[in-house]
Design a protein around this motif. Structure first.
Motif, PDB file in Angstrom:
ATOM      1  N   MET A  10       0.997  -0.977  -0.751  1.00  0.00           N
ATOM      2  CA  MET A  10      -0.112  -0.028  -0.122  1.00  0.00           C
ATOM      3  C   MET A  10       0.547   1.236   0.312  1.00  0.00           C
ATOM      4  SD  MET A  10      -3.051  -0.996   3.168  1.00  0.00           S
ATOM      5  CE  MET A  10      -1.874  -1.390   4.000  1.00  0.00           C
ATOM      6  N   LEU A  11       0.197   2.510  -0.884  1.00  0.00           N
ATOM      7  CA  LEU A  11       0.932   3.988  -0.651  1.00  0.00           C
ATOM      8  C   LEU A  11       0.203   5.042  -0.037  1.00  0.00           C
ATOM      9  CD1 LEU A  11       3.635   5.001  -0.445  1.00  0.00           C
ATOM     10  CD2 LEU A  11       2.934   5.708  -2.497  1.00  0.00           C
ATOM     11  N   GLY A  12      -0.512   5.452   0.549  1.00  0.00           N
ATOM     12  CA  GLY A  12      -1.671   5.718   0.970  1.00  0.00           C
ATOM     13  C   GLY A  12      -2.708   5.059   0.975  1.00  0.00           C
ATOM     14  N   ILE A  13      -4.026   5.498   0.389  1.00  0.00           N
ATOM     15  CA  ILE A  13      -5.127   4.149   0.574  1.00  0.00           C
ATOM     16  C   ILE A  13      -5.087   3.322  -1.278  1.00  0.00           C
ATOM     17  CG2 ILE A  13      -6.589   5.682   1.895  1.00  0.00           C
ATOM     18  CD1 ILE A  13      -8.353   5.832  -0.957  1.00  0.00           C
ATOM     19  N   ASP A  14      -3.591   3.496  -1.892  1.00  0.00           N
ATOM     20  CA  ASP A  14      -3.976   2.727  -2.768  1.00  0.00           C
ATOM     21  C   ASP A  14      -2.432   1.171  -2.932  1.00  0.00           C
ATOM     22  OD1 ASP A  14      -5.652   4.226  -4.683  1.00  0.00           O
ATOM     23  OD2 ASP A  14      -4.227   6.001  -4.201  1.00  0.00           O
ATOM     24  N   GLY A  15      -3.343   0.662  -3.807  1.00  0.00           N
ATOM     25  CA  GLY A  15      -2.076  -0.983  -3.930  1.00  0.00           C
ATOM     26  C   GLY A  15      -0.903  -0.891  -4.870  1.00  0.00           C
ATOM     27  N   TYR A  16      -0.335  -1.075  -4.987  1.00  0.00           N
ATOM     28  CA  TYR A  16       0.450  -1.837  -6.195  1.00  0.00           C
ATOM     29  C   TYR A  16       0.986  -2.739  -6.312  1.00  0.00           C
ATOM     30  CZ  TYR A  16       4.612  -0.753  -3.551  1.00  0.00           C
ATOM     31  OH  TYR A  16       5.052  -0.333  -2.284  1.00  0.00           O
ATOM     32  N   VAL A  17       1.457  -4.091  -6.763  1.00  0.00           N
ATOM     33  CA  VAL A  17       1.731  -4.672  -7.036  1.00  0.00           C
ATOM     34  C   VAL A  17       3.101  -5.204  -6.280  1.00  0.00           C
ATOM     35  CG1 VAL A  17       2.245  -7.145  -8.989  1.00  0.00           C
ATOM     36  CG2 VAL A  17      -0.097  -5.652  -8.696  1.00  0.00           C
ATOM     37  N   VAL A  18       3.998  -6.006  -6.211  1.00  0.00           N
ATOM     38  CA  VAL A  18       5.345  -6.617  -5.530  1.00  0.00           C
ATOM     39  C   VAL A  18       5.264  -7.719  -6.498  1.00  0.00           C
ATOM     40  CG1 VAL A  18       6.734  -6.463  -3.780  1.00  0.00           C
ATOM     41  CG2 VAL A  18       5.077  -4.484  -3.278  1.00  0.00           C
ATOM     42  N   ARG A  19       6.418  -7.978  -6.786  1.00  0.00           N
ATOM     43  CA  ARG A  19       7.769  -8.748  -7.044  1.00  0.00           C
ATOM     44  C   ARG A  19       8.444  -9.482  -5.998  1.00  0.00           C
ATOM     45  NH1 ARG A  19       8.747  -9.282 -12.792  1.00  0.00           N
ATOM     46  NH2 ARG A  19      10.813 -10.481 -12.475  1.00  0.00           N
ATOM     47  N   VAL A  20       8.168 -10.652  -5.769  1.00  0.00           N
ATOM     48  CA  VAL A  20       8.852 -10.741  -4.938  1.00  0.00           C
ATOM     49  C   VAL A  20       9.954 -11.776  -5.683  1.00  0.00           C
ATOM     50  CG1 VAL A  20       9.008 -12.906  -2.994  1.00  0.00           C
ATOM     51  CG2 VAL A  20       6.709 -11.641  -3.081  1.00  0.00           C
ATOM     52  N   GLU A  21      11.252 -12.136  -5.836  1.00  0.00           N
ATOM     53  CA  GLU A  21      12.164 -12.320  -6.172  1.00  0.00           C
ATOM     54  C   GLU A  21      13.179 -13.396  -5.384  1.00  0.00           C
ATOM     55  OE1 GLU A  21      12.301  -9.029 -10.030  1.00  0.00           O
ATOM     56  OE2 GLU A  21      13.323  -9.270  -7.976  1.00  0.00           O
ATOM     57  N   ALA A  22      13.353 -14.644  -5.368  1.00  0.00           N
ATOM     58  CA  ALA A  22      14.089 -15.604  -4.532  1.00  0.00           C
ATOM     59  C   ALA A  22      15.111 -16.216  -5.698  1.00  0.00           C
ATOM     60  CB  ALA A  22      13.125 -16.464  -3.995  1.00  0.00           C
ATOM     61  N   ASP A  23      16.680 -16.011  -4.809  1.00  0.00           N
ATOM     62  CA  ASP A  23      17.463 -16.585  -5.376  1.00  0.00           C
ATOM     63  C   ASP A  23      18.069 -17.169  -4.161  1.00  0.00           C
ATOM     64  OD1 ASP A  23      19.352 -16.448  -7.463  1.00  0.00           O
ATOM     65  OD2 ASP A  23      20.590 -14.593  -7.998  1.00  0.00           O
ATOM     66  N   SER A  24      19.217 -18.504  -5.005  1.00  0.00           N
ATOM     67  CA  SER A  24      20.004 -19.350  -4.403  1.00  0.00           C
ATOM     68  C   SER A  24      21.706 -19.413  -4.879  1.00  0.00           C
ATOM     69  CB  SER A  24      19.423 -19.800  -4.005  1.00  0.00           C
ATOM     70  OG  SER A  24      19.234 -21.055  -4.778  1.00  0.00           O
ATOM     71  N   ALA A  25      22.290 -19.060  -4.135  1.00  0.00           N
ATOM     72  CA  ALA A  25      23.740 -19.081  -4.282  1.00  0.00           C
ATOM     73  C   ALA A  25      24.385 -20.431  -3.277  1.00  0.00           C
ATOM     74  CB  ALA A  25      24.358 -17.797  -4.590  1.00  0.00           C
ATOM     75  N   ALA A  26      25.553 -20.935  -3.795  1.00  0.00           N
ATOM     76  CA  ALA A  26      26.097 -21.948  -3.515  1.00  0.00           C
ATOM     77  C   ALA A  26      27.150 -21.424  -2.154  1.00  0.00           C
ATOM     78  CB  ALA A  26      27.118 -23.353  -3.391  1.00  0.00           C
ATOM     79  N   GLY A  27      27.013 -21.829  -0.768  1.00  0.00           N
ATOM     80  CA  GLY A  27      28.038 -20.735   0.426  1.00  0.00           C
ATOM     81  C   GLY A  27      27.244 -21.176   2.043  1.00  0.00           C
ATOM     82  N   THR A  28      28.212 -20.618   2.556  1.00  0.00           N
ATOM     83  CA  THR A  28      26.910 -21.029   4.185  1.00  0.00           C
ATOM     84  C   THR A  28      25.909 -20.709   4.234  1.00  0.00           C
ATOM     85  OG1 THR A  28      29.522 -19.448   5.017  1.00  0.00           O
ATOM     86  CG2 THR A  28      28.138 -20.019   6.315  1.00  0.00           C
ATOM     87  N   PRO A  29      25.501 -21.123   4.655  1.00  0.00           N
ATOM     88  CA  PRO A  29      23.456 -20.639   4.874  1.00  0.00           C
ATOM     89  C   PRO A  29      23.501 -19.292   5.618  1.00  0.00           C
ATOM     90  CG  PRO A  29      24.211 -23.286   5.680  1.00  0.00           C
ATOM     91  CD  PRO A  29      25.554 -22.003   5.566  1.00  0.00           C
ATOM     92  N   SER A  30      22.447 -18.756   4.335  1.00  0.00           N
ATOM     93  CA  SER A  30      22.245 -17.043   5.048  1.00  0.00           C
ATOM     94  C   SER A  30      20.728 -16.657   4.874  1.00  0.00           C
ATOM     95  CB  SER A  30      23.343 -16.273   5.177  1.00  0.00           C
ATOM     96  OG  SER A  30      23.524 -15.779   3.849  1.00  0.00           O
ATOM     97  N   PHE A  31      20.031 -16.181   4.783  1.00  0.00           N
ATOM     98  CA  PHE A  31      19.027 -15.857   4.845  1.00  0.00           C
ATOM     99  C   PHE A  31      18.875 -14.191   4.771  1.00  0.00           C
ATOM    100  CE2 PHE A  31      13.973 -15.981   5.424  1.00  0.00           C
ATOM    101  CZ  PHE A  31      13.737 -15.555   4.776  1.00  0.00           C
ATOM    102  N   SER A  32      18.990 -13.984   3.920  1.00  0.00           N
ATOM    103  CA  SER A  32      18.102 -12.365   3.539  1.00  0.00           C
ATOM    104  C   SER A  32      17.200 -11.651   2.958  1.00  0.00           C
ATOM    105  CB  SER A  32      19.712 -11.242   3.448  1.00  0.00           C
ATOM    106  OG  SER A  32      20.617 -11.694   2.586  1.00  0.00           O
ATOM    107  N   ILE A  33      16.479 -10.494   2.886  1.00  0.00           N
ATOM    108  CA  ILE A  33      15.507 -10.136   2.475  1.00  0.00           C
ATOM    109  C   ILE A  33      15.933  -8.012   2.234  1.00  0.00           C
ATOM    110  CG2 ILE A  33      13.205  -9.602   2.613  1.00  0.00           C
ATOM    111  CD1 ILE A  33      12.677 -11.599   4.179  1.00  0.00           C
ATOM    112  N   ILE A  34      16.021  -8.300   0.874  1.00  0.00           N
ATOM    113  CA  ILE A  34      16.138  -6.674   0.159  1.00  0.00           C
ATOM    114  C   ILE A  34      14.500  -6.695   0.427  1.00  0.00           C
ATOM    115  CG2 ILE A  34      16.902  -4.992  -0.861  1.00  0.00           C
ATOM    116  CD1 ILE A  34      18.835  -6.825  -1.977  1.00  0.00           C
ATOM    117  N   GLY A  35      14.275  -4.715   1.246  1.00  0.00           N
ATOM    118  CA  GLY A  35      13.046  -3.912   0.615  1.00  0.00           C
ATOM    119  C   GLY A  35      12.382  -3.981   1.766  1.00  0.00           C
ATOM    120  N   LEU A  36      12.387  -4.200   2.476  1.00  0.00           N
ATOM    121  CA  LEU A  36      11.145  -4.293   3.937  1.00  0.00           C
ATOM    122  C   LEU A  36      12.501  -3.260   4.715  1.00  0.00           C
ATOM    123  CD1 LEU A  36      10.249  -7.787   5.323  1.00  0.00           C
ATOM    124  CD2 LEU A  36       8.963  -6.242   4.056  1.00  0.00           C
ATOM    125  N   PRO A  37      11.294  -2.589   5.384  1.00  0.00           N
ATOM    126  CA  PRO A  37      11.812  -1.808   6.518  1.00  0.00           C
ATOM    127  C   PRO A  37      12.630  -2.590   7.387  1.00  0.00           C
ATOM    128  CG  PRO A  37       9.191  -1.257   6.431  1.00  0.00           C
ATOM    129  CD  PRO A  37       9.463  -2.523   5.040  1.00  0.00           C
TER     130      PRO A  37
END
Ligand SMILES: Nc1ncnc2c1ncn2[C@@H]1O[C@H](COP(=O)(O)OP(=O)(O)O)[C@@H](O)[C@H]1O
Ligand SMILES: [Mg+2]
Ligand SMILES: [Zn+2]
Length: 510
Positions: A10-37
């Motif tokens: 939501m922005l104000g009282i309007d909505g907009y569509v958000v793409r949720v892209e997930a990607d992975s790479a080899a390496g030490t296990p970790s989990f991060s999210i970009i785009g949230l406060p």
């Protein structure tokens, strides 16, 4: 490896569509999210991980990265857990990522995989449909709200597992079909003007206010019926159009005030915040922003009872909405606006003790105290109030009389007729009502005949009325003429309009 799911924000009282892209790479296990406060990040990560594991699925191995695109906008709302978790299963090939392209999903996950309701479903469902999606997956408690949007299949779920079933092609049993409901008559209200004894002048002022979209201030001693009168204003207002109703419903959705039984809001809002209300609750905002009372009054009535008791800052903030019909909410990530177009009805006592000017005149206030009390209503605020009306206590005989006043339905007929005249007059303009006209347009649309101008000129000389005050009188006179079905504004119409400037008469305002 890349997986994609879809959500909305939501922005104000309007909505907009958000793409949720997930990607992975080899390496030490970790989990991060970009785009949230920032403050939402850690919590969302923990919930998503726990919900996946506790629902019996595998959390993807390696370094996992989720991007909520557009990434530069910090999104509000906890509804991203569900699409993130779905994208992660697709990343791990427990789901086919193609199956996630048909729908938008929303929902906060509990640690055990239960899906919890969220607010703002209506504008986000509208955004999903407008972006071309044909389905939306939402928490069960939000399904009815999502189903208000036509052309969108709604799936109602209780758990993360349900959402996975839908993605695997077993969605039929989660399809939500809204039950048929009788539509309530929005006009039906218990508060009717026929209950009010006497007070002909105040009733007339409210009729004019309803007819022309004017703001009103009622001044009178305690117990004379100001609150009672204000609460009856909605009973004489026209019904909301479909567009107005949808707009109001979106605001209530974003505020989280739409109860799942209600469906679309059809009754004009009537909001009466107490004078101790915080500025955020009045005007909107907060860390997880919500519309305030002035936005919840959109297309309806905002009643500020005992307006002189509100804080000066609260009253100052009302200036923008009274001028523009919107309120800007400033945030670290940028500014957005909420709608805030309402009819203002205010009431106040004539002085701090409340009894100045009453028949027994037992006021104990000195002039300085009265001046300070009234000064609270600053010029800019008073400037937007076309009608001031003195409300006196009614006599005992009148109070106990059995005679019923005119019912709201009869008053409403006259209001509708006057509104129809205005709709015709302003058909080619952005205006809807006489009250909205401003500047040169007042002189154009609310022109007085010769005798009417003479009366106004006279009054203006005697009372030193400002140009703004003259405009207010002309607007009100236009509405009075419309109520009388008169194309011209005559001396009688202007004389009555001048009568609704009682504060100026007392030298209380310029
Ligand atoms: N004109 C009136 N007609 C009928 N009842 C009235 C009238 N004025 C006051 N009352 C009664 O007195 C009560 C208090 O009135 P209220 O509207 O709260 O006054 P105010 O807001 O001016 O202090 C009302 O609930 C109603 O029962
Ligand atoms: Mg009151
Ligand atoms: Zn007093």
């Amino acid at each position: 490896m890349l997986a994609l799911a879809h959500s909305a924000a939501m922005l104000g009282i309007d909505g907009y569509v958000v793409r949720v892209e997930a990607d992975s790479a080899a390496g030490t296990p970790s989990f991060s999210i970009i785009g949230l406060p920032d403050r939402a990040l850690a919590e969302s990560r923990d919930r998503v991980r726990a919900a996946i594991v506790n629902s019996g699925y595998r959390f993807p191995a390696g370094r996992v990265l989720v991007n909520l695109a557009p990434a530069d906008v910090k999104k509000s709302g906890p509804g991203f857990d569900l699409p993130i978790a779905l994208a992660l299963l697709a990343l791990d090939e427990q789901l086919d990522t193609l199956a996630l392209q048909r729908f938008v999903s929303l929902g906060e996950l509990a640690l055990d995989g239960a899906v919890q309701s969220t607010r703002g479903i209506l504008p986000m469902a509208i955004a999903a449909r407008n972006a071309g999606f044909d389905a939306i997956v939402v928490p069960r408690a939000n399904a009815r709200e999502a189903a208000l949007v036509s052309g969108l299949h709604v799936y109602a779920i209780a758990t993360f597992h349900d959402a996975v079933s839908i993605a695997l092609g077993h969605g039929e049993k989660f399809r939500f079909v809204p039950p048929e409901r009788p539509v309530a008559d929005p006009r039906r209200t218990d508060a009717d003007f026929c209950d009010v004894r006497g007070q002909a002048l105040a009733k007339r002022a409210l009729e004019i206010a309803a007819a022309g979209g004017h703001n009103v201030l009622m001044v009178g001693p305690p117990g004379c019926g100001k609150t009672m009168l204000a609460r009856r204003l909605p009973s004489i207002l026209p019904e909301m159009s479909v567009d107005e109703a949808l707009e109001v419903t979106k605001i209530y959705s974003v505020a989280g005030l739409l109860d799942d039984e209600a469906g679309i809001v059809t009754a004009r809002p009537f909001r009466a915040p107490h004078h101790t209300i915080s500025q955020v609750a009045l005007c909107g905002g907060g860390s997880s922003p919500r519309p305030g009372e002035i936005s919840l009054a959109q297309n309806g009535v905002l009643f500020l009872d005992e307006i002189a008791e509100f804080s000066r800052t609260a009253l100052e903030v009302m200036r923008q909405p009274l001028e523009e019909g919107t309120i800007a909410i400033a945030r670290a990530a940028g500014t957005f606006v909420y709608p805030a177009r309402f009819a203002l009805v205010a009431s106040m006592n004539p002085c701090p003790c409340g009894f100045r000017g009453t028949r027994d005149n037992d006021c104990r206030c000195d002039d300085a105290a009265v001046a300070k009390y009234v000064a609270k209503l600053s010029g800019p605020l008073l400037d937007r109030i076309d009608l001031h009306v003195d409300v006196a206590r009614i006599a005992y005989d009148e109070m106990v009389s059995r005679a019923r006043g005119e019912p709201s339905a009869a008053i409403r007929e006259r209001v509708l007729a006057a509104r129809a005249i205005q709709a015709h007059r302003y058909a080619r303009t952005a205006y809807r009502t006489n009250a909205a006209t401003s500047g040169a347009d007042v002189r154009r649309w609310c022109a007085l005949d010769e005798r009417a101008s003479a009366i106004l000129r006279n009054a203006s000389l005697k009372r030193h009325l400002s140009a703004r005050a003259l405009d207010r009188i002309a607007r009100v006179a236009r509405t009075i003429a419309d109520l009388a079905g008169s194309t011209t504004i005559s001396d009688a119409h202007v004389a009555e309009a001048i009568g609704y400037r009682s504060l100026e008469r007392r030298g209380m305002a310029a």
